[in-house]
Design a protein around this motif. Structure first.
Motif, PDB file in Angstrom:
ATOM      1  N   LYS A 148     -26.641  -7.235  22.633  1.00 45.98           N
ATOM      2  CA  LYS A 148     -26.390  -5.802  22.469  1.00 45.98           C
ATOM      3  C   LYS A 148     -24.998  -5.441  22.995  1.00 45.98           C
ATOM      4  O   LYS A 148     -24.259  -4.697  22.360  1.00 45.98           O
ATOM      5  N   ALA A 149     -24.619  -5.986  24.156  1.00 47.53           N
ATOM      6  CA  ALA A 149     -23.298  -5.720  24.729  1.00 47.53           C
ATOM      7  C   ALA A 149     -22.197  -6.288  23.844  1.00 47.53           C
ATOM      8  O   ALA A 149     -21.170  -5.652  23.632  1.00 47.53           O
ATOM      9  N   VAL A 150     -22.414  -7.494  23.302  1.00 45.52           N
ATOM     10  CA  VAL A 150     -21.416  -8.107  22.415  1.00 45.52           C
ATOM     11  C   VAL A 150     -21.231  -7.245  21.168  1.00 45.52           C
ATOM     12  O   VAL A 150     -20.101  -6.972  20.752  1.00 45.52           O
ATOM     13  N   ALA A 151     -22.332  -6.786  20.582  1.00 48.33           N
ATOM     14  CA  ALA A 151     -22.238  -5.941  19.390  1.00 48.33           C
ATOM     15  C   ALA A 151     -21.452  -4.667  19.679  1.00 48.33           C
ATOM     16  O   ALA A 151     -20.623  -4.239  18.867  1.00 48.33           O
ATOM     17  N   ALA A 152     -21.680  -4.068  20.845  1.00 48.81           N
ATOM     18  CA  ALA A 152     -20.948  -2.852  21.217  1.00 48.81           C
ATOM     19  C   ALA A 152     -19.473  -3.161  21.478  1.00 48.81           C
ATOM     20  O   ALA A 152     -18.587  -2.384  21.111  1.00 48.81           O
ATOM     21  N   CYS A 153     -19.193  -4.301  22.093  1.00 54.10           N
ATOM     22  CA  CYS A 153     -17.808  -4.665  22.428  1.00 54.10           C
ATOM     23  C   CYS A 153     -16.991  -5.013  21.186  1.00 54.10           C
ATOM     24  O   CYS A 153     -15.808  -4.688  21.109  1.00 54.10           O
ATOM     25  N   ILE A 154     -17.603  -5.690  20.239  1.00 51.30           N
ATOM     26  CA  ILE A 154     -16.890  -6.105  19.022  1.00 51.30           C
ATOM     27  C   ILE A 154     -16.380  -4.887  18.257  1.00 51.30           C
ATOM     28  O   ILE A 154     -15.315  -4.931  17.657  1.00 51.30           O
ATOM     29  N   THR A 155     -17.131  -3.809  18.273  1.00 49.49           N
ATOM     30  CA  THR A 155     -16.736  -2.628  17.491  1.00 49.49           C
ATOM     31  C   THR A 155     -15.758  -1.713  18.220  1.00 49.49           C
ATOM     32  O   THR A 155     -15.262  -0.773  17.632  1.00 49.49           O
ATOM     33  N   LYS A 156     -15.488  -1.996  19.496  1.00 50.25           N
ATOM     34  CA  LYS A 156     -14.561  -1.146  20.251  1.00 50.25           C
ATOM     35  C   LYS A 156     -13.145  -1.277  19.708  1.00 50.25           C
ATOM     36  O   LYS A 156     -12.723  -2.338  19.308  1.00 50.25           O
ATOM     37  N   ALA A 196      -3.934  -6.477  30.533  1.00 51.14           N
ATOM     38  CA  ALA A 196      -5.117  -5.627  30.650  1.00 51.14           C
ATOM     39  C   ALA A 196      -6.244  -6.355  31.359  1.00 51.14           C
ATOM     40  O   ALA A 196      -6.368  -7.574  31.262  1.00 51.14           O
ATOM     41  N   GLU A 197      -7.049  -5.561  32.060  1.00 49.53           N
ATOM     42  CA  GLU A 197      -8.301  -6.060  32.604  1.00 49.53           C
ATOM     43  C   GLU A 197      -9.315  -6.029  31.471  1.00 49.53           C
ATOM     44  O   GLU A 197      -9.070  -5.447  30.414  1.00 49.53           O
ATOM     45  N   ALA A 198     -10.465  -6.612  31.701  1.00 55.00           N
ATOM     46  CA  ALA A 198     -11.515  -6.640  30.687  1.00 55.00           C
ATOM     47  C   ALA A 198     -11.836  -5.216  30.231  1.00 55.00           C
ATOM     48  O   ALA A 198     -11.784  -4.266  31.009  1.00 55.00           O
ATOM     49  N   THR A 199     -12.180  -5.083  28.965  1.00 50.47           N
ATOM     50  CA  THR A 199     -12.549  -3.797  28.407  1.00 50.47           C
ATOM     51  C   THR A 199     -13.817  -3.300  29.118  1.00 50.47           C
ATOM     52  O   THR A 199     -14.746  -4.081  29.309  1.00 50.47           O
ATOM     53  N   PRO A 200     -13.861  -2.027  29.523  1.00 50.17           N
ATOM     54  CA  PRO A 200     -15.057  -1.514  30.199  1.00 50.17           C
ATOM     55  C   PRO A 200     -16.328  -1.779  29.391  1.00 50.17           C
ATOM     56  O   PRO A 200     -16.370  -1.551  28.187  1.00 50.17           O
ATOM     57  N   GLY A 201     -17.331  -2.300  30.074  1.00 53.87           N
ATOM     58  CA  GLY A 201     -18.595  -2.626  29.430  1.00 53.87           C
ATOM     59  C   GLY A 201     -18.609  -3.994  28.777  1.00 53.87           C
ATOM     60  O   GLY A 201     -19.629  -4.419  28.240  1.00 53.87           O
ATOM     61  N   CYS A 202     -17.466  -4.697  28.818  1.00 53.57           N
ATOM     62  CA  CYS A 202     -17.347  -5.994  28.150  1.00 53.57           C
ATOM     63  C   CYS A 202     -17.061  -7.129  29.117  1.00 53.57           C
ATOM     64  O   CYS A 202     -16.466  -8.134  28.746  1.00 53.57           O
ATOM     65  N   ASP A 203     -17.451  -6.961  30.371  1.00 50.40           N
ATOM     66  CA  ASP A 203     -17.261  -8.000  31.377  1.00 50.40           C
ATOM     67  C   ASP A 203     -18.617  -8.360  31.958  1.00 50.40           C
ATOM     68  O   ASP A 203     -19.252  -7.544  32.619  1.00 50.40           O
ATOM     69  N   GLY A 204     -19.051  -9.569  31.687  1.00 53.94           N
ATOM     70  CA  GLY A 204     -20.357 -10.019  32.160  1.00 53.94           C
ATOM     71  C   GLY A 204     -20.357 -10.504  33.587  1.00 53.94           C
ATOM     72  O   GLY A 204     -21.374 -11.003  34.062  1.00 53.94           O
ATOM     73  N   LYS A 252     -18.352 -14.163  27.504  1.00 57.86           N
ATOM     74  CA  LYS A 252     -18.610 -13.637  28.849  1.00 57.86           C
ATOM     75  C   LYS A 252     -17.787 -12.386  29.110  1.00 57.86           C
ATOM     76  O   LYS A 252     -18.205 -11.518  29.856  1.00 57.86           O
ATOM     77  N   THR A 253     -16.590 -12.339  28.520  1.00 62.76           N
ATOM     78  CA  THR A 253     -15.668 -11.230  28.759  1.00 62.76           C
ATOM     79  C   THR A 253     -14.842 -10.999  27.505  1.00 62.76           C
ATOM     80  O   THR A 253     -14.498 -11.950  26.816  1.00 62.76           O
ATOM     81  N   LEU A 254     -14.516  -9.736  27.218  1.00 63.39           N
ATOM     82  CA  LEU A 254     -13.632  -9.407  26.106  1.00 63.39           C
ATOM     83  C   LEU A 254     -12.542  -8.460  26.574  1.00 63.39           C
ATOM     84  O   LEU A 254     -12.797  -7.558  27.381  1.00 63.39           O
TER      85      LEU A 254
END
Length: 167
Positions: free
Chosen positions: A65-73, A49-57, A156-158
Motif C-alpha cells: 500500500k505504501a509503495v503504491a502511494a509512493c509511486i504515484t507521488k 533530498a531526504e526520503a520522500t515523506p511516507g516513503c521511508d521504511g 525500502k525507501t524512495l
C-alpha cells in the motif's frame, strides 16, 4: 558535624555524576539515525533530498500500500536539464549496499546498482513509450524516482526529484 558535611559532599558528587550519566543516556536514546540522502547533479547544479515523506521504511521493506502511494507521488526538488546532458544520481554507501534503481518516465536501469553513483542520458529519462502503440514520446518534465531495494521483497525507501526539460 564534620563527618556529616564530608558524607553529604560525597553524596552530592555521586548524585551529580549519576545525573550526568542518566542525562547523557537519555540524550543518546532520543537521537534518531539520520535519513539517507539521494543526490541529482546536472552540469554544475546539484540538488539533494531526504526520503520522500511516507516513503521511508526505516530500513524495512515498505508495504504494498505504501509503495503504491509512493509511486504515484509527484514533486520533490526540481532541477533543469538541457537535451543531451548527463544526469548523475548518487546515493549513500548504505543505500548502495542494499541495491538501488532509478525510474524516469519509464524504467531506466536494467538491473539494480550496488555503486554509489550512476550517470544517465537526459533523453532516456524523459522518454516514454506508449504500451498500446509502441510509439516513443518525450515529456517536458518527469518525476525521477530513486528507490532503495530490500532484496527481492520490494523498495525500502524512495526519493523523488522533478526534472524539467529546458528547450
Amino acid at each position: 558535624m564534620t563527618a556529616a558535611l564530608i558524607s553529604w559532599g560525597k553524596g552530592r558528587r555521586a548524585a551529580a555524576a549519576i545525573g550526568a550519566v542518566s542525562l547523557g543516556l537519555l540524550t543518546l536514546s532520543a537521537c534518531e539515525k539520520p535519513t539517507s540522502l539521494a543526490t541529482v547533479t546536472v552540469g554544475s547544479t546539484t540538488v539533494q533530498a531526504e526520503a520522500t515523506p511516507g516513503c521511508d521504511g526505516g530500513g524495512k521493506v515498505l508495504s504494498k500500500k505504501a509503495v503504491a502511494a509512493c509511486i504515484t507521488k509527484k514533486g520533490g526538488k526540481t532541477i533543469t536539464v538541457h537535451p543531451g546532458e548527463k544526469v548523475r544520481v548518487g546515493v549513500d554507501p548504505e543505500v548502495a549496499k542494499s541495491g538501488w534503481i532509478v525510474i524516469g518516465a519509464g524504467p531506466v536501469m536494467r538491473a539494480p546498482s550496488k555503486q554509489t553513483y550512476r550517470s544517465f542520458d537526459a533523453d532516456t529519462l524523459f522518454m516514454q513509450q506508449n504500451p498500446q502503440t509502441g510509439q516513443t514520446s518525450y515529456s517536458k518534465d518527469v518525476t525521477l524516482q530513486v528507490a532503495e531495494l530490500g532484496g527481492g521483497e520490494g523498495p525500502k525507501t524512495l526519493w523523488h526529484f522533478t526534472l524539467k526539460q529546458q528547450d
